[in-house]
Write a protein that holds these residues in place. Structure first.
Motif, PDB file in Angstrom:
ATOM      1  N   UNK A 135       0.883  -0.984   0.051  1.00 13.44           N
ATOM      2  CA  UNK A 135      -0.001   0.113  -0.076  1.00 13.44           C
ATOM      3  C   UNK A 135       0.880   1.176   0.047  1.00 13.44           C
ATOM      4  N   UNK A 136       0.283   2.214  -0.594  1.00 10.76           N
ATOM      5  CA  UNK A 136       1.014   3.613  -0.757  1.00 10.76           C
ATOM      6  C   UNK A 136      -0.255   4.838  -0.542  1.00 10.76           C
ATOM      7  N   UNK A 137      -0.278   5.185   0.438  1.00 17.85           N
ATOM      8  CA  UNK A 137      -1.641   5.982   0.640  1.00 17.85           C
ATOM      9  C   UNK A 137      -1.307   7.508   0.949  1.00 17.85           C
ATOM     10  N   UNK A 138      -2.468   8.169   1.204  1.00 24.40           N
ATOM     11  CA  UNK A 138      -2.543   9.856   1.594  1.00 24.40           C
ATOM     12  C   UNK A 138      -1.728  10.626   0.537  1.00 24.40           C
ATOM     13  N   UNK A 139      -2.007  10.196  -0.688  1.00 24.30           N
ATOM     14  CA  UNK A 139      -1.227  11.125  -1.864  1.00 24.30           C
ATOM     15  C   UNK A 139       0.077  10.917  -1.907  1.00 24.30           C
ATOM     16  N   UNK A 140       0.624   9.889  -1.137  1.00 25.40           N
ATOM     17  CA  UNK A 140       2.251   9.991  -1.069  1.00 25.40           C
ATOM     18  C   UNK A 140       2.922   9.898  -2.447  1.00 25.40           C
ATOM     19  N   UNK A 141       2.198   9.401  -3.625  1.00 19.17           N
ATOM     20  CA  UNK A 141       2.910   9.228  -4.703  1.00 19.17           C
ATOM     21  C   UNK A 141       2.912  10.758  -5.439  1.00 19.17           C
ATOM     22  N   UNK A 142       2.146  11.736  -4.749  1.00 21.01           N
ATOM     23  CA  UNK A 142       2.371  12.882  -5.194  1.00 21.01           C
ATOM     24  C   UNK A 142       3.694  13.621  -4.969  1.00 21.01           C
ATOM     25  N   UNK A 143       4.552  12.915  -4.273  1.00 23.66           N
ATOM     26  CA  UNK A 143       5.894  13.606  -4.035  1.00 23.66           C
ATOM     27  C   UNK A 143       6.949  13.134  -5.057  1.00 23.66           C
ATOM     28  N   UNK A 144       6.391  12.289  -5.944  1.00 22.51           N
ATOM     29  CA  UNK A 144       7.314  12.199  -7.212  1.00 22.51           C
ATOM     30  C   UNK A 144       7.038  13.116  -8.225  1.00 22.51           C
ATOM     31  N   UNK A 145       8.072  13.584  -8.832  1.00 24.24           N
ATOM     32  CA  UNK A 145       7.896  14.970  -9.611  1.00 24.24           C
ATOM     33  C   UNK A 145       8.373  14.691 -10.861  1.00 24.24           C
ATOM     34  N   UNK A 146       8.715  13.363 -11.279  1.00 27.71           N
ATOM     35  CA  UNK A 146       9.123  13.281 -12.756  1.00 27.71           C
ATOM     36  C   UNK A 146       8.764  11.894 -13.142  1.00 27.71           C
ATOM     37  N   UNK A 147       8.635  11.442 -14.464  1.00 32.22           N
ATOM     38  CA  UNK A 147       8.419  10.143 -14.876  1.00 32.22           C
ATOM     39  C   UNK A 147       9.187   8.947 -14.719  1.00 32.22           C
TER      40      UNK A 147
END
Length: 426
Positions: A360-372
């Motif tokens: 699991x990867x929750x609470x919009x944490x993936x939005x910390x990634x800024x590049x493809x």
């Protein structure tokens, strides 16, 4: 790989374990071989080093038992640097200087520390200032400030030091009454005889980000003062000192993004108090059962923060592994549940020792990634962790969500001595 002695000869059992626990989440650990030295038995916290669930890079360490009066341990163990905790032994008798290192200020002082005070060795003071000038020139410093002690006995020595410094640098003279707070000397490099005034101000306002180096030995050496009880700032200070020691050995700088949650970590749970964590746990389990018609045997949380979700899974007797990039967030997670399998890692570079049923990867944490590239690295790591009966669940804040709910968004919170501002724009 740099060999660093962690000298715990004068540390009590609680202090030993606190220091080791703090180093457990050190991001730079992959490049360090720790040499733990104690006067007693092997600290039980070293068991975490042996059992750490992080497969990217294990802790490399040695443990040795030595007498408290042992000298030149850096030579005996071929160490590149020394981390010393609460040693009452006097500084080396040779010439040299010490340094207070802080993100806002650098202070170099010439006094030698004894067990309970500071003293000036008048026989080596000129040799010491010449060594300091050589060090500062090597680091290409041009502007300095000299802080006078205003102690009449040392006026002649201070005048001589000022003349030597003026021959090499643009020099400004300071008096103690001109220093009211750290902001009055921010971004300054200060030379002084005694450290007490500056050290008191620095440790009052920024206790977790202050390292004291002893430049009288043959290897970089950082001294850590005694602490009497545990609080999060202690772990932060231990890591800060170790990282600055490593940086001095390698002449490098740390990635500041790794520590961007240093202040926020203590407020995170209060800020996220509106989240219904148990409902999330129930939903995640329901989704896995709906997919595979059985309960997950192993669960892993990426970017776990203070591990509220993982802690609930653990309380329901699931086998849980969790990690985060922020050491400070992990400190708080560990305090909630000492039995959680926690480690420090970046979500774009991790690996587990076993296959995971529910990832699991929750609470919009993936939005910390800024590049493809970062996103592809994340999914590559996830893929390696999955098997046929695995499920990866993540959420994401979309452009629509950002525009509709967070454009020109400002949230203000005040609590005790903290004033928190959350601002977002699309």
């Amino acid at each position: 790989m740099k060999r660093i002695i962690v000298n715990l000869l004068f540390a009590k059992e609680f202090e030993c374990n606190t220091i080791i626990e703090a180093l457990r989440f050190l991001p730079e650990r992959e490049n360090i071989e720790f040499i733990f030295i104690t006067n007693g038995e092997e600290p039980f916290a070293l068991a975490y080093f042996k059992e750490c669930p992080d497969c990217n890079y294990k802790f490399i360490y040695e443990w040795h038992q030595e007498d408290r009066n042992a000298l030149d341990l850096h030579k005996k163990y071929n160490a590149n640097g020394v981390f010393i905790y609460d040693s009452p032994l006097s500084d080396s008798s040779q010439a040299g200087f010490s340094q207070i290192q802080n993100p806002k200020i650098d202070v170099f002082y010439l006094a030698k520390k004894t067990k309970s005070s500071y003293s000036i060795d008048e026989d080596t003071i000129i040799d010491s200032i010449n060594l300091l000038i050589e060090y500062l020139n090597k680091n290409k410093l041009q502007n300095l400030s000299f802080l006078r002690s205003q102690i009449a006995h040392y006026e002649k020595q201070e005048n001589a030091i000022i003349e030597l410094l003026k021959q090499n640098f643009e020099l400004t003279e300071l008096l103690p009454e001109g220093i009211q707070s750290i902001n009055t000397v921010e971004k300054n490099t200060i030379v002084t005889l005694f450290p007490m005034l500056i050290q008191g101000i620095v440790e009052l306002f920024q206790p977790a980000t202050t390292a004291i180096f002893n430049h009288r030995l043959n290897v970089p050496t950082v001294d850590v003062s005694k602490f009497h009880e545990y609080k999060p700032s202690i772990s932060q200070k231990i890591r800060y000192c170790m990282i600055q020691l490593y940086n001095q050995i390698c002449n490098t700088q740390s990635d500041t993004n790794t520590y961007s949650y240093k202040s926020f970590a203590g407020m995170y749970d209060r800020y996220m108090a509106h989240v219904t964590y148990q409902k999330w746990v129930d939903f995640l389990i329901h989704r896995y059962i709906a997919q595979f018609d059985r309960m997950p045997k192993s669960i892993a949380e990426i970017a776990c923060g203070t591990a509220n979700i993982s802690n609930l899974f653990a309380k329901q007797n699931y086998h849980v592994i969790a990690f985060d990039k922020s050491p400070e967030m992990l400190d708080i997670a560990r305090d909630k549940n000492q039995m959680l399998n926690l480690f420090q890692a970046d979500m774009t570079n991790f690996k587990f020792k076993q296959n995971i049923d529910l990832l699991i990867l929750l609470f919009d944490s993936i939005n910390y990634l800024n590049s493809k590239e970062e996103i592809l690295n994340l999914f590559a790591c996830v893929k390696k962790s999955l098997q046929k009966s695995s499920l990866f669940i993540f959420d994401i804040s979309t452009i629509y969500n950002s525009r509709e709910h967070f454009d020109n968004f400002i949230n203000l919170e005040e609590n005790n001595q903290t004033f928190f501002v959350h601002r977002a724009d699309h």
